[in-house]
Design a protein around this motif. Structure first.
Motif, PDB file in Angstrom:
ATOM      1  N   LEU A   1      50.970  32.155  53.839  1.00 51.79           N
ATOM      2  CA  LEU A   1      50.190  32.481  52.643  1.00 51.79           C
ATOM      3  C   LEU A   1      50.951  33.471  51.762  1.00 51.79           C
ATOM      4  N   GLN A   2      51.191  33.068  50.505  1.00 54.24           N
ATOM      5  CA  GLN A   2      51.931  33.907  49.565  1.00 54.24           C
ATOM      6  C   GLN A   2      51.074  34.401  48.382  1.00 54.24           C
ATOM      7  N   TRP A   3      50.064  33.627  48.011  1.00 58.69           N
ATOM      8  CA  TRP A   3      49.258  33.906  46.808  1.00 58.69           C
ATOM      9  C   TRP A   3      47.796  33.998  47.212  1.00 58.69           C
ATOM     10  N   LEU A   4      47.167  35.159  46.960  1.00 55.07           N
ATOM     11  CA  LEU A   4      45.782  35.384  47.388  1.00 55.07           C
ATOM     12  C   LEU A   4      44.991  36.013  46.250  1.00 55.07           C
ATOM     13  N   ASP A   5      43.845  35.400  45.909  1.00 49.33           N
ATOM     14  CA  ASP A   5      42.944  35.917  44.876  1.00 49.33           C
ATOM     15  C   ASP A   5      41.572  36.143  45.504  1.00 49.33           C
ATOM     16  N   VAL A   6      41.201  37.406  45.678  1.00 47.86           N
ATOM     17  CA  VAL A   6      39.874  37.765  46.210  1.00 47.86           C
ATOM     18  C   VAL A   6      39.157  38.691  45.218  1.00 47.86           C
ATOM     19  N   SER A   7      39.360  38.461  43.927  1.00 45.95           N
ATOM     20  CA  SER A   7      38.728  39.295  42.904  1.00 45.95           C
ATOM     21  C   SER A   7      37.228  39.004  42.820  1.00 45.95           C
ATOM     22  N   TRP A   8      36.488  39.992  42.278  1.00 42.68           N
ATOM     23  CA  TRP A   8      35.043  39.869  42.048  1.00 42.68           C
ATOM     24  C   TRP A   8      34.294  39.499  43.334  1.00 42.68           C
ATOM     25  N   ASN A   9      34.551  40.242  44.403  1.00 41.68           N
ATOM     26  CA  ASN A   9      33.861  40.005  45.672  1.00 41.68           C
ATOM     27  C   ASN A   9      33.118  41.233  46.178  1.00 41.68           C
TER      28      ASN A   9
ATOM     29  N   TYR B   1      51.593  37.944  45.918  1.00 45.38           N
ATOM     30  CA  TYR B   1      50.603  38.115  44.849  1.00 45.38           C
ATOM     31  C   TYR B   1      49.235  38.374  45.467  1.00 45.38           C
ATOM     32  N   ILE B   2      48.569  39.463  45.033  1.00 44.32           N
ATOM     33  CA  ILE B   2      47.193  39.769  45.460  1.00 44.32           C
ATOM     34  C   ILE B   2      46.399  40.217  44.233  1.00 44.32           C
ATOM     35  N   ASP B   3      45.240  39.618  44.045  1.00 38.26           N
ATOM     36  CA  ASP B   3      44.343  39.975  42.938  1.00 38.26           C
ATOM     37  C   ASP B   3      43.088  40.617  43.522  1.00 38.26           C
ATOM     38  N   LEU B   4      42.892  41.910  43.244  1.00 38.03           N
ATOM     39  CA  LEU B   4      41.720  42.664  43.718  1.00 38.03           C
ATOM     40  C   LEU B   4      40.881  43.159  42.540  1.00 38.03           C
ATOM     41  N   THR B   5      40.888  42.437  41.439  1.00 41.92           N
ATOM     42  CA  THR B   5      40.173  42.853  40.233  1.00 41.92           C
ATOM     43  C   THR B   5      38.673  42.968  40.485  1.00 41.92           C
ATOM     44  N   ASN B   6      38.090  44.051  39.971  1.00 41.02           N
ATOM     45  CA  ASN B   6      36.636  44.268  39.980  1.00 41.02           C
ATOM     46  C   ASN B   6      36.032  44.097  41.381  1.00 41.02           C
ATOM     47  N   ASN B   7      36.414  44.996  42.275  1.00 44.33           N
ATOM     48  CA  ASN B   7      35.858  44.996  43.626  1.00 44.33           C
ATOM     49  C   ASN B   7      35.277  46.357  44.006  1.00 44.33           C
ATOM     50  N   ARG B   8      34.959  47.171  42.996  1.00 47.00           N
ATOM     51  CA  ARG B   8      34.354  48.498  43.211  1.00 47.00           C
ATOM     52  C   ARG B   8      35.249  49.405  44.067  1.00 47.00           C
ATOM     53  N   ILE B   9      36.542  49.263  43.885  1.00 45.94           N
ATOM     54  CA  ILE B   9      37.505  50.094  44.622  1.00 45.94           C
ATOM     55  C   ILE B   9      37.683  51.406  43.875  1.00 45.94           C
ATOM     56  N   THR B  10      37.491  52.526  44.553  1.00 46.03           N
ATOM     57  CA  THR B  10      37.651  53.847  43.944  1.00 46.03           C
ATOM     58  C   THR B  10      39.029  54.410  44.301  1.00 46.03           C
ATOM     59  N   SER B  11      39.209  55.688  44.012  1.00 46.09           N
ATOM     60  CA  SER B  11      40.500  56.325  44.309  1.00 46.09           C
ATOM     61  C   SER B  11      40.783  56.379  45.804  1.00 46.09           C
TER      62      SER B  11
ATOM     63  N   LEU C   1      50.365  43.097  41.990  1.00 47.45           N
ATOM     64  CA  LEU C   1      49.118  43.654  42.522  1.00 47.45           C
ATOM     65  C   LEU C   1      48.192  43.940  41.339  1.00 47.45           C
ATOM     66  N   ARG C   2      47.020  43.305  41.342  1.00 48.03           N
ATOM     67  CA  ARG C   2      46.050  43.480  40.255  1.00 48.03           C
ATOM     68  C   ARG C   2      44.859  44.290  40.767  1.00 48.03           C
ATOM     69  N   LEU C   3      44.690  45.476  40.167  1.00 47.79           N
ATOM     70  CA  LEU C   3      43.598  46.375  40.530  1.00 47.79           C
ATOM     71  C   LEU C   3      42.756  46.741  39.304  1.00 47.79           C
ATOM     72  N   GLY C   4      42.792  45.917  38.271  1.00 49.19           N
ATOM     73  CA  GLY C   4      42.059  46.226  37.050  1.00 49.19           C
ATOM     74  C   GLY C   4      40.550  46.193  37.233  1.00 49.19           C
TER      75      GLY C   4
ATOM     76  N   LEU D   1      46.537  47.554  35.892  1.00 51.21           N
ATOM     77  CA  LEU D   1      45.534  48.621  35.920  1.00 51.21           C
ATOM     78  C   LEU D   1      44.670  48.559  34.661  1.00 51.21           C
ATOM     79  N   THR D   2      44.259  47.368  34.267  1.00 50.22           N
ATOM     80  CA  THR D   2      43.417  47.203  33.092  1.00 50.22           C
ATOM     81  C   THR D   2      42.092  47.925  33.282  1.00 50.22           C
ATOM     82  N   ASP D   3      41.692  48.709  32.266  1.00 49.20           N
ATOM     83  CA  ASP D   3      40.436  49.472  32.279  1.00 49.20           C
ATOM     84  C   ASP D   3      40.407  50.518  33.388  1.00 49.20           C
ATOM     85  N   VAL D   4      41.559  51.019  33.782  1.00 42.52           N
ATOM     86  CA  VAL D   4      41.652  52.094  34.768  1.00 42.52           C
ATOM     87  C   VAL D   4      42.154  53.348  34.056  1.00 42.52           C
TER      88      VAL D   4
END
Length: 434
Positions: free
Chosen positions: A69-77, A99-109, A128-131, A160-163
């Protein structure tokens, strides 16, 4: 469950998109088992599936056993910091994911700190997408420090969109870009707190292209002259860095963020070069935007004038009716008096069926001592405030009628004046202008 069973037995599947479903935590457990047993899949999209914490934990166990596995999108979960910590543990030892997409997962600092420790070790991850996560300035800064501290890091894009970012972050980002030209950070967006860059919040509302255009007007020069001064070797194109140095050398009052925003707009094709045609296209876009804003203001003024004109016409029409039909207005005032009388004495009987405007005499009511109540004189005495206000408006004789001193519109005469007004109201009731 059936997808997981198919993944365990399939030896040809390479890409699988199951986004936009409702697998939840139970489905995440099945998918984790399926990924762990599969040996061919390279791309998996599980965004918008409400996996939450338990679902992501099961997914992480499966990814640890997977070597393809090289490409993983688990955004909005919505798996917040605990899920991010589980994925960070996977990244510490994984040598396949790029590639990992973690967009909008309520991740804090807190979760960002865990990811920073993984980025300090990982060698293969490129994007790495953490927007759209509630990460504060310190968390975003630690992510960038970890990438810079890892000399063997393969990172190309950190989203880091909207971060929230800090001044220290941008300064360090400038240094990292000089050391690693292939690395870039995506930031900005709605709600971005970047007032610290310019020192004044009002500067964030200005357009960098407008500032550039104002500089040209104030110095009585031309765009081509300024553009060629940035790079004298090539008059048609300049690099982003040369354009940035030229803006700073010309002392154009632009902040670091505004310069980057301007360069992103001019370098639309992303080739790292800015041509004279790109600058002229940016100017045309600026002029078009200004024309649209001016037209919007003009239409708003016209709409406001139209509304005022309508209100004025309605008021003039109402005054016209009162001028032509004064007795009708008096009848409505008496109706208002009758309504107030009903509210004061709810037990009293209603008016006669022959008088719709309340001009006829109300039925008398006998009190316990035998005296008659509910006469017009007593009713007017019960509502002195209402009738004083209404009577003050209609006390003076109207120019279209003759009123004697004893026939006031709110006169308390028992029968004669009210009967005359009632008959006049009956005559004008069929008038369409009433």
């Amino acid at each position: 469950m059936f997808f997981a069973g198919a993944m365990q037995n399939n030896r040809h599947l390479e890409e699988l998109n199951l986004s936009g479903n409702e697998f939840s935590e139970v489905g995440g457990g099945f998918m984790g088992a399926g990924i762990g047993a599969n040996e061919t899949i390279t791309a998996l999209n599980l965004s918008w599936n409400h996996l939450r914490q338990k679902g992501v934990f099961a997914l992480c166990r499966g990814i640890r056993s997977n070597n393809t596995l090289q490409w993983l999108d688990v955004s909005w979960n919505g798996f917040d910091d605990e899920g991010a910590s589980g994925l960070a543990t996977v990244l510490k030892y994984n040598e396949v994911l790029t590639y990992i997409d973690l967009t909008n997962n309520r991740i804090t600092s807190k979760g960002a700190m865990k990811m920073a420790k993984a980025l300090f070790i990982n060698k293969t991850l490129q994007t790495l997408r953490l927007g759209k996560n509630p990460i504060d300035m310190d968390g975003s800064l630690q992510l960038l420090k970890a990438i810079r501290g890892n000399e063997q890091s393969g990172m190309h894009v950190l989203d880091l969109t909207d971060v929230l970012l800090s001044q220290e972050f941008l300064e360090l980002y400038t240094v990292v870009q000089e050391e690693r030209p292939h690395f870039s950070v995506v930031y900005g967006g709605v709600g971005q707190d970047l007032s610290w860059i310019v020192g004044d919040k009002k500067h964030m509302r200005r357009d960098p292209m407008q500032v550039f255009q104002d500089y040209i007007y104030q110095n009585h020069t031309r765009v081509i002259t300024v553009f060629q001064s940035f790079n004298r070797e090539d008059r048609d194109k300049v690099t982003r860095e040369a354009f940035k140095r030229g803006l700073k050398g010309a002392k154009i009052p632009l902040s670091a963020y505004e310069i980057e925003h301007m360069l992103d707009r001019l370098d639309a094709d992303g080739d790292g070069m800015i041509s004279y045609a790109d600058v002229m296209a940016g100017q045309k876009e600026l002029f078009k935007k200004k024309r649209e804003e001016e037209w919007k203001k003009y239409t708003e003024v016209l709409e406001e004038r139209r509304k005022r004109r309508q209100v004025k016409e309605k008021l003039e029409g109402a005054l016209d009716v009162l001028d032509r039909e004064p007795r009708t207005a008096e009848a409505w005032i008496r109706a208002l008096h009758r309504m107030k009388q009903k509210q004061t004495n709810p037990s009293r009987s209603s008016t006669r069926s022959g008088s719709r405007l309340g001009t006829s005499r109300p039925a008398s009511r006998i009190s316990t001592n035998g005296a008659a109540e509910g006469t017009p004189r007593e009713s007017a005495a019960r509502t002195p405030q209402l009738m004083s206000v209404v009577g003050s408006v209609w006390k003076k004789p109207h120019r279209n009628e003759r009123l004697t001193s004893s026939s006031s519109p709110v006169s308390d005469q028992p029968r004669s004046a009210l009967s005359r007004a009632g008959s006049a109201a009956g005559r004008t009731r069929t008038d369409p202008h009433t």
